[in-house]
Design a protein around this motif. Structure first.
Motif, PDB file in Angstrom:
ATOM      1  N   VAL A 236      35.212   1.593  29.066  1.00 31.63           N
ATOM      2  CA  VAL A 236      36.677   1.551  29.195  1.00 31.63           C
ATOM      3  C   VAL A 236      37.254   2.845  28.635  1.00 31.63           C
ATOM      4  N   PHE A 237      36.796   3.192  27.440  1.00 33.79           N
ATOM      5  CA  PHE A 237      37.367   4.368  26.786  1.00 33.79           C
ATOM      6  C   PHE A 237      37.080   5.639  27.581  1.00 33.79           C
ATOM      7  N   PHE A 238      35.798   5.856  27.893  1.00 31.88           N
ATOM      8  CA  PHE A 238      35.461   7.109  28.567  1.00 31.88           C
ATOM      9  C   PHE A 238      35.985   7.156  29.997  1.00 31.88           C
ATOM     10  N   GLY A 239      35.959   6.007  30.675  1.00 37.97           N
ATOM     11  CA  GLY A 239      36.510   5.964  32.038  1.00 37.97           C
ATOM     12  C   GLY A 239      37.970   6.379  32.028  1.00 37.97           C
ATOM     13  N   ALA A 240      38.724   5.764  31.127  1.00 35.80           N
ATOM     14  CA  ALA A 240      40.162   6.053  31.069  1.00 35.80           C
ATOM     15  C   ALA A 240      40.403   7.494  30.635  1.00 35.80           C
ATOM     16  N   PHE A 241      39.584   7.944  29.712  1.00 33.08           N
ATOM     17  CA  PHE A 241      39.697   9.282  29.154  1.00 33.08           C
ATOM     18  C   PHE A 241      39.476  10.351  30.243  1.00 33.08           C
ATOM     19  N   TYR A 242      38.402  10.179  31.008  1.00 34.50           N
ATOM     20  CA  TYR A 242      38.134  11.141  32.084  1.00 34.50           C
ATOM     21  C   TYR A 242      39.146  11.009  33.209  1.00 34.50           C
ATOM     22  N   ALA A 243      39.612   9.776  33.437  1.00 34.55           N
ATOM     23  CA  ALA A 243      40.638   9.589  34.469  1.00 34.55           C
ATOM     24  C   ALA A 243      41.878  10.378  34.094  1.00 34.55           C
ATOM     25  N   TYR A 244      42.214  10.339  32.803  1.00 31.79           N
ATOM     26  CA  TYR A 244      43.426  10.999  32.324  1.00 31.79           C
ATOM     27  C   TYR A 244      43.377  12.508  32.544  1.00 31.79           C
ATOM     28  N   VAL A 245      42.182  13.094  32.395  1.00 32.35           N
ATOM     29  CA  VAL A 245      42.107  14.548  32.562  1.00 32.35           C
ATOM     30  C   VAL A 245      41.697  14.957  33.986  1.00 32.35           C
ATOM     31  N   ALA A 249      43.404  13.125  42.918  1.00 30.14           N
ATOM     32  CA  ALA A 249      43.953  11.767  42.924  1.00 30.14           C
ATOM     33  C   ALA A 249      42.853  10.717  43.010  1.00 30.14           C
ATOM     34  N   LYS A 250      41.863  10.966  43.868  1.00 32.95           N
ATOM     35  CA  LYS A 250      40.834   9.948  44.074  1.00 32.95           C
ATOM     36  C   LYS A 250      39.825   9.910  42.933  1.00 32.95           C
ATOM     37  N   VAL A 251      39.526  11.077  42.370  1.00 32.42           N
ATOM     38  CA  VAL A 251      38.597  11.098  41.237  1.00 32.42           C
ATOM     39  C   VAL A 251      39.227  10.350  40.064  1.00 32.42           C
ATOM     40  N   LEU A 252      40.519  10.570  39.895  1.00 28.62           N
ATOM     41  CA  LEU A 252      41.255   9.851  38.846  1.00 28.62           C
ATOM     42  C   LEU A 252      41.083   8.344  39.034  1.00 28.62           C
ATOM     43  N   LEU A 253      41.247   7.906  40.288  1.00 30.01           N
ATOM     44  CA  LEU A 253      41.119   6.471  40.561  1.00 30.01           C
ATOM     45  C   LEU A 253      39.671   6.017  40.392  1.00 30.01           C
ATOM     46  N   GLY A 254      38.722   6.894  40.751  1.00 30.43           N
ATOM     47  CA  GLY A 254      37.307   6.563  40.580  1.00 30.43           C
ATOM     48  C   GLY A 254      36.971   6.313  39.110  1.00 30.43           C
ATOM     49  N   PHE A 255      37.458   7.199  38.242  1.00 29.59           N
ATOM     50  CA  PHE A 255      37.222   7.009  36.812  1.00 29.59           C
ATOM     51  C   PHE A 255      37.938   5.761  36.308  1.00 29.59           C
ATOM     52  N   SER A 256      39.087   5.493  36.910  1.00 28.92           N
ATOM     53  CA  SER A 256      39.815   4.290  36.524  1.00 28.92           C
ATOM     54  C   SER A 256      38.999   3.046  36.875  1.00 28.92           C
ATOM     55  N   THR A 257      38.217   3.127  37.959  1.00 30.30           N
ATOM     56  CA  THR A 257      37.335   2.014  38.307  1.00 30.30           C
ATOM     57  C   THR A 257      36.268   1.822  37.236  1.00 30.30           C
ATOM     58  N   VAL A 258      35.731   2.934  36.736  1.00 25.23           N
ATOM     59  CA  VAL A 258      34.758   2.853  35.639  1.00 25.23           C
ATOM     60  C   VAL A 258      35.373   2.091  34.475  1.00 25.23           C
ATOM     61  N   GLU A 259      36.631   2.474  34.161  1.00 28.30           N
ATOM     62  CA  GLU A 259      37.332   1.839  33.047  1.00 28.30           C
ATOM     63  C   GLU A 259      37.454   0.328  33.281  1.00 28.30           C
ATOM     64  N   ASN A 260      37.863  -0.051  34.489  1.00 26.36           N
ATOM     65  CA  ASN A 260      38.060  -1.476  34.774  1.00 26.36           C
ATOM     66  C   ASN A 260      36.741  -2.241  34.804  1.00 26.36           C
ATOM     67  N   ASN A 261      35.712  -1.599  35.373  1.00 22.14           N
ATOM     68  CA  ASN A 261      34.411  -2.260  35.375  1.00 22.14           C
ATOM     69  C   ASN A 261      33.895  -2.432  33.953  1.00 22.14           C
ATOM     70  N   GLY A 262      34.205  -1.458  33.103  1.00 19.80           N
ATOM     71  CA  GLY A 262      33.840  -1.580  31.698  1.00 19.80           C
ATOM     72  C   GLY A 262      34.496  -2.798  31.076  1.00 19.80           C
ATOM     73  N   ALA A 263      35.774  -2.987  31.391  1.00 19.50           N
ATOM     74  CA  ALA A 263      36.506  -4.136  30.849  1.00 19.50           C
ATOM     75  C   ALA A 263      35.880  -5.435  31.344  1.00 19.50           C
ATOM     76  N   ILE A 264      35.503  -5.451  32.624  1.00 18.71           N
ATOM     77  CA  ILE A 264      34.898  -6.659  33.190  1.00 18.71           C
ATOM     78  C   ILE A 264      33.550  -6.921  32.518  1.00 18.71           C
ATOM     79  N   LEU A 265      32.798  -5.829  32.286  1.00 20.48           N
ATOM     80  CA  LEU A 265      31.499  -5.976  31.631  1.00 20.48           C
ATOM     81  C   LEU A 265      31.672  -6.539  30.223  1.00 20.48           C
TER      82      LEU A 265
END
Lengths: 578, 392, 210
Positions: A236-245, A249-265
């Motif tokens: 969650v942390f790293f996904g959101a962190f990389y999304a932020y930087v 547009a799509k890479v941002l959303l891709g990292f945001s998916t990492v963040e959300n999948n982390g939350a689900i995990l």
């Protein structure tokens, strides 16, 4: 059951239809998806049924959108076959059929990325990690077969098959340190928006589904559950962190998916380690709600990027449209975890379940959910800023006027669905409904609880209704507000240049430069996905170690390799299904 | 002493001992340099002209990709032109208003240039009076700069204390000279003074300043904003910026008033860090040094009438020539060149210290962040009023 | 020692009434022995034609050439308030804009915030944006570069608003003899002392002055 057969038939027909006529393929796919949603709703047995609804909705919206988006000859058949694969994987109870569906879903994605590639190695990377995922899952399933003697998903007495398969699913979900599977195909494969939505929203959904399904059949592990919980938190942390930087547009959303999948995990981790039955069932619902929230919102935001002229947020130029603005804001609110949207409920439920676990564990182990909770809260902070960045630079600045109605309308519908979905969670959280007459709320609360004592509560419905009511009341009493429009004050100078999305997140690039390996040079600032660069280095070492092998392996042309993989897997699939 | 380059004044390079015509054009623009071209995601962030935060109007074009400052260029929005085709007396009134806060320094440099052109030396008492004014101006300016620094840090108590002291210095000046900014004080014949300079009060002010100054130097949070902020390359610097870097650069040692300063025993104040902190240290020392110098001068409350001007007035019609006057203003070397053709002023060149300091500021901003900008800016004691002036 | 305690230890330093004003920033009065009408700007070599008939505060730059015919009276209340806005009685926010000063007006305006004067006790405050301002304080001669910024600042302000011209340059072009800026409140001086500024500001918001 009839509905399922109809849905699968229509989805099965759609790739053929798409080969003949692109539009008819998408129409068949939309119809099949709609029936699939219907199937999920009418055959609601447990939380896994919610995955059907989520997946069906994603396909439905994406397919309808594709009617107005796709211009490429091969995209239709590939896209529809991928959906067929997912439908198979989601609905089967046979391990090998699941795997077959999983491959049918993945292979067309390789090809699509190959077709739209910017760099040669992007398809290789995606395929490499995709096959790593498949191999691990296959190994897990084989172990399961050895233990149970059955090729069906059946209750296990040992956690080892689950552990092996879990790593496979986590690779697909882009969990730390495999974040690269989410961002690289999108960034370097330059996948079209509808495929990106499928890649990022529903393919990972299938992986989550497989992981959850296995988790339901596995005895409670001791340590492994906590490992998943913690790894999820860091993702969650790293996904959101990389999304932020990220400014693509799509890479941002891709990292945001990492963040959300982390939350689900993490939620799966809570489910596996929950000390009480109440908490276990609460977290199971949370998994499903999180999946629904993420799939819908992420699909919407990916479709939104399809309306941009340029996918870099630095110069996005998006269609000027009130409908898509409202839709985009609603979707981004959900992704930021704001009430009363679906995402708001999901985020609250996740953090709440972590606190509850810490409280009920009442031991030294409590530290794990507490620390994970804080890490996730930090990550959510970045996620909110990320979504704010996305929405500001995609919807508020740099607009270009357009009269298009259909695609913005799809976005708005998705946004409204997410908004209303927050209040629809009452259905899923049925055992946890409560009221507090003392606060003047006789009903309409979702209360987290442990041993029949309320822990905390939220009310998406009140949050939805009250502001609208108060707003309406203010307008009714005071009339429409008077608005004076004047020029923006820019310390006396005319407005020349707008702030860029890159500059928006540069403070973090500089502050956390050690973590991001920030490099400030003559040409600008560069940051690196540390985990990928590490993997890349290891891979390069490996390549130089086995130079001869790598030469013969890498010299063959990509297309040949793709064709070889497709053939091999089709043969494999046919053999297995037969 | 080694010859040092001070700056450019209208086609000439001013050195500590001569003026030299510029043969090759050198880049002296107010822009810091870091690479060429604009990187992806960068923008020109415009700060000013009406900043609200700074005391004067000034436009800054900051090239950044967020937070980090790549380059900065400063634009003087308020460009004033001063006509030299007026009587010398009227021109003197305009020179006073080139920079109100350094009025005594400007007038002294201008009058010295004029006197050097004619080859006359005013009475010693007049020179001592000018020195006293410049040192009073220095005390006030250094107090104000320190106040601005604390204000930007949100350091309210010392900020209010210092503003109180600035007002007190102004009152001391106002009581003695009739005007708080020395307007109308200096004439071609000397200077006007209504009352004795109130030295005890001035001493109390400086004592109180030193107390506040020691207090702020103890504050780590405040010092952190200054240390390492605005490092300047030392060779081409002047004034407190040069002395902060440990250089013996001071027009009080080699300028037109050097002889007087030498007689009264001027001690140069220096530090060993070329950042905003070093500049603050130099200013802190200079306040006390200026008080000590003023105490030694013992100027009297009277208006001088100079007989030397009569001879000059007789000869005024046929005179052609030019002269240079250089003094140490609170922010560094200040020079005027006055050219006279047949008794009328034909050319006025000005090298204000702020012009040099502005260049130093810009070059020291690359790699800085937004938060440090106001601190670095104030630490140079730049006045845009004197940068934007042109004599035509 | 703690800064708060240091502040308290210094005691109250705010003045109840104006006490110490530099003579050459106050009103000038004819003190000559001959007839006042016989004294003109030309005869006194006044650089801004501030003499005749009588002393014209708006033009004076205090060069003292008219001395001893004209001498300072010590009266600092020279501001002319053409329009009073009572709505600003309790809270009066000022946005200063420097359109071409020498820096002296800026410093004197800044000094109305010094503890001796303390503008806030009169309900007067500075703001960093014209968006929040009740009055625009303009100082200096109108330069080419600042004309546009001045217009933007004026337009950015909400109604009702006052324009206050501070100092001889803004009011009459001063020594530079440039254009005059139209204003609701005029504060003469070169530069006006903090007392003169505060007095005019208090009167502009409906007070009795200081």
């Amino acid at each position: 059951m009839v509905a399922l057969i109809v849905a699968l038939l229509m989805l099965g027909l759609s790739p053929v239809a798409a080969l003949i006529n692109r539009r008819s393929g998408y129409i068949a796919c939309s119809a099949g998806s709609a029936v699939f949603v219907y199937y999920g709703m009418t055959n609601y047995s447990n939380e896994l049924s919610l995955f059907y609804v989520a997946a069906g909705l994603v396909w439905l919206f994406t397919s309808v959108y594709s009617l107005y988006y796709d211009h490429h000859r091969w995209l239709g058949p590939l896209y529809t076959s991928s959906i067929l694969g997912m439908a198979i994987a989601l609905t089967t109870n046979n391990l090998l059929v699941f795997l077959a569906g999983y491959e049918i879903m993945t292979i067309p994605a390789y090809v699509t990325i190959g077709l739209y590639k910017k760099t040669d190695y992007s398809a290789f990377v995606f395929m490499g990690f995709g096959e790593l995922s498949t191999i691990l899952i296959l190994a897990g399933f084989l172990y399961s077969y050895v233990v149970t003697g059955s090729l069906s998903f059946s209750p296990l007495t040992t956690i080892t098959p689950f552990m092996i398969a879990a790593f496979g699913f986590m690779v697909k979900m882009g969990i730390l340190p495999f974040m690269v599977t989410e961002w690289l195909p999108i960034a370097h494969g330059n996948a079209p928006s509808n495929v990106s939505a499928i890649l990022s929203a529903s393919m990972t959904l299938v992986a989550v589904y497989g992981l959850t399904k296995m988790a339901l059949l596995t005895p409670r592990p001791d340590l492994f559950g906590f490992i998943l919980l913690g790894v999820g938190g860091f993702s969650v942390f790293f996904g959101a962190f990389y999304a932020y930087v990220s400014d693509h547009a799509k890479v941002l959303l891709g990292f945001s998916t990492v963040e959300n999948n982390g939350a689900i995990l993490t939620s799966i981790g809570v489910y596996l380690t929950a000390p009480t039955h109440t908490l276990a069932s609460f977290s199971l619902i949370t998994i499903a709600v999180y999946v629904l929230a993420h799939s819908l919102a992420k699909t919407g935001l990916f479709l939104d990027t399809g309306m941009m002229e340029n996918e870099s947020l630095i110069l996005p130029r998006i269609l000027k449209n009130r409908l898509s603005d409202v839709g985009g804001v609603l979707l981004a609110s959900s992704m930021s975890g704001l009430l009363p949207t679906l995402g708001g409920v999901a985020t609250w439920a996740l953090l709440e379940s972590l606190f509850m676990e810490a409280y009920t564990l009442h031991s030294a182990l409590s530290i794990i959910p507490i620390v994970t909770g804080s890490i996730i809260a930090m990550g959510e902070g970045f996620a909110t800023s990320t979504m704010l960045k996305f929405i500001i630079f995609a919807h508020i600045f740099n607009k270009r006027s357009s009269n298009e109605k259909t695609r913005p309308l799809i976005l708005l519908l998705l946004g409204l669905l997410i908004l209303a979905g927050g209040s629809a969670t009452y259905i899923f959280y049925r055992p946890f409904l409560a009221g507090n007459p003392a606060l003047g709320l006789p009903f309409g609360l979702i209360a987290s609880e442990f041993s029949s004592q309320a822990f905390g509560a939220i009310s998406p419905l009140y949050v939805l209704i009250l502001p609208s009511l108060i707003g309406a009341l203010v307008i009714a009493v005071f009339g429409k507000p008077r608005i004076r429009r004047s020029e923006v004050w820019n310390s006396g100078a005319p407005l020349n240049e707008a702030y860029t999305s890159f500059a928006y997140s540069n403070n973090i690039r500089l502050m956390l430069g050690k973590l991001l390996l920030t490099h400030i040079g003559r040409d600008g600032v560069k940051v690196v996905d540390v985990f990928w660069s590490l993997t890349h280095t290891v891979a390069k070492l490996f390549v130089s170690f086995s130079r001869h092998f790598s030469r013969t392996y890498m010299n063959s042309r990509l297309s040949w390799y793709v064709i070889y993989m497709i053939l091999a897997l089709i043969v494999f699939t046919v053999v297995v299904v037969a | 002493m080694k010859t040092r380059l001070i700056g450019e004044m209208g086609g000439y390079l001013l050195y500590s001992d001569h003026l030299e015509e510029i043969k090759t054009t050198k880049n002296t623009s107010n822009t810091s340099q870091e690479g060429s071209g604009r990187p992806v995601g960068s923008l020109i962030f415009q700060y000013g002209p009406a900043t609200g935060g700074l005391i004067e109007s000034v436009g800054m074009n900051i090239e950044t990709f967020g937070e980090y400052i790549r380059t900065i260029s400063v634009e003087p929005y308020k460009m004033r032109t001063i006509s030299i085709s007026r009587s010398i007396e009227d021109l003197l009134l305009s020179v006073e208003r080139v920079n109100g806060n350094f009025a005594a320094s400007h007038v002294t440099a201008f009058l010295t240039a004029l006197e050097n052109a004619y080859g006359v030396t005013p009475p010693r008492d007049v020179i001592l009076g000018r020195v006293a004014q410049i040192e009073l101006e220095r005390i006030r300016n250094h107090l104000l700069v320190t106040q601005r620094l604390t204000e930007h840090a949100g350091f309210s108590v010392p900020s209010a204390n210092l503003l109180y002291l600035v007002e007190e210095v102004n009152r001391v000046i106002g009581r003695a000279f009739g005007h708080r900014y020395f307007y109308g004080v200096n004439t071609l014949r000397g200077f006007r003074m209504d009352w004795q300079l109130d030295l005890p009060t001035l001493k109390n002010i400086v004592d109180e300043f030193q107390e506040v100054y020691r207090g702020i130097l103890d504050n780590r949070v405040f010092i952190d904003r200054l240390q390492g902020n605005g490092l300047v390359s030392i060779d081409d610097s002047i004034g407190p910026a040069a002395r902060a870097a440990g250089l013996m650069y001071d027009a009080r040692l080699d300028g037109d008033l050097a002889e007087v300063y030498g007689e009264i025993g001027f001690n140069i104040s220096r530090a060993d860090s070329s950042d905003a902190f070093g500049r603050l240290l130099v200013r802190g020392q200079e306040v006390s040094e200026s008080l000590r110098l003023i105490g030694k001068l013992n100027i009297r409350a009277q208006e001088y009438e100079a007989g030397w001007l009569d001879a000059w007035e007789k000869d005024i019609k046929g005179f052609t020539g030019g002269g240079l006057g250089r003094v140490e203003s609170p922010s560094g070397d200040l020079a005027y060149y006055v050219g006279i053709h047949k008794g009328t002023i034909s050319k006025v060149l000005l090298l204000p210290p702020s012009k040099v300091n502005l260049r130093l500021f810009c070059s020291s901003m690359t790699g800085n962040v937004f938060t440090d900008l106001p601190f670095n800016w104030e630490s140079f004691g730049i006045w845009m009023s004197e940068v934007g002036v042109e004599f035509v | 020692m703690n800064w708060f305690l240091k502040g308290v230890r210094k005691g109250v330093r705010t003045e109840k009434t104006p006490s110490d004003v530099a003579p050459w920033s106050t009103e000038l009065q004819f003190k000559g022995i001959e007839e006042e009408s016989g004294v003109t700007s030309e005869s006194l070599r006044c650089p801004t034609s501030a003499i005749g008939p009588g002393w014209i505060a708006e033009r004076c730059v205090y060069c003292r050439r008219c001395y001893p015919h004209y001498q300072p009276t010590g009266n600092h209340r020279m501001g002319v308030v053409k329009r009073v806005e009572k709505r600003f009685q309790r809270s009066f926010y000022l946005y200063p804009i420097d359109v071409g000063t020498c820096g002296a007006c800026n410093t004197e305006l800044r000094l109305i915030a010094s503890p001796q004067h303390d503008l806030t006790r009169f309900g007067i405050f500075f703001t960093n944006t014209p968006r929040h301002a009740d009055a625009l304080i303009v100082m200096g001669i109108m330069t080419k570069g600042m004309r546009e910024a001045f217009r933007r600042a004026y337009e950015a302000m909400p109604e009702p608003k006052l324009v206050i011209a501070l100092g001889a340059c803004a009011i009459s072009g001063g020594i530079f003899q440039t254009e005059k800026i139209e204003a609701d409140v005029v504060i003469p001086g070169c530069p006006p002392s903090p007392y003169t500024i505060l007095d005019a500001l208090i009167r502009a918001k409906g007070g009795r002055g200081w």
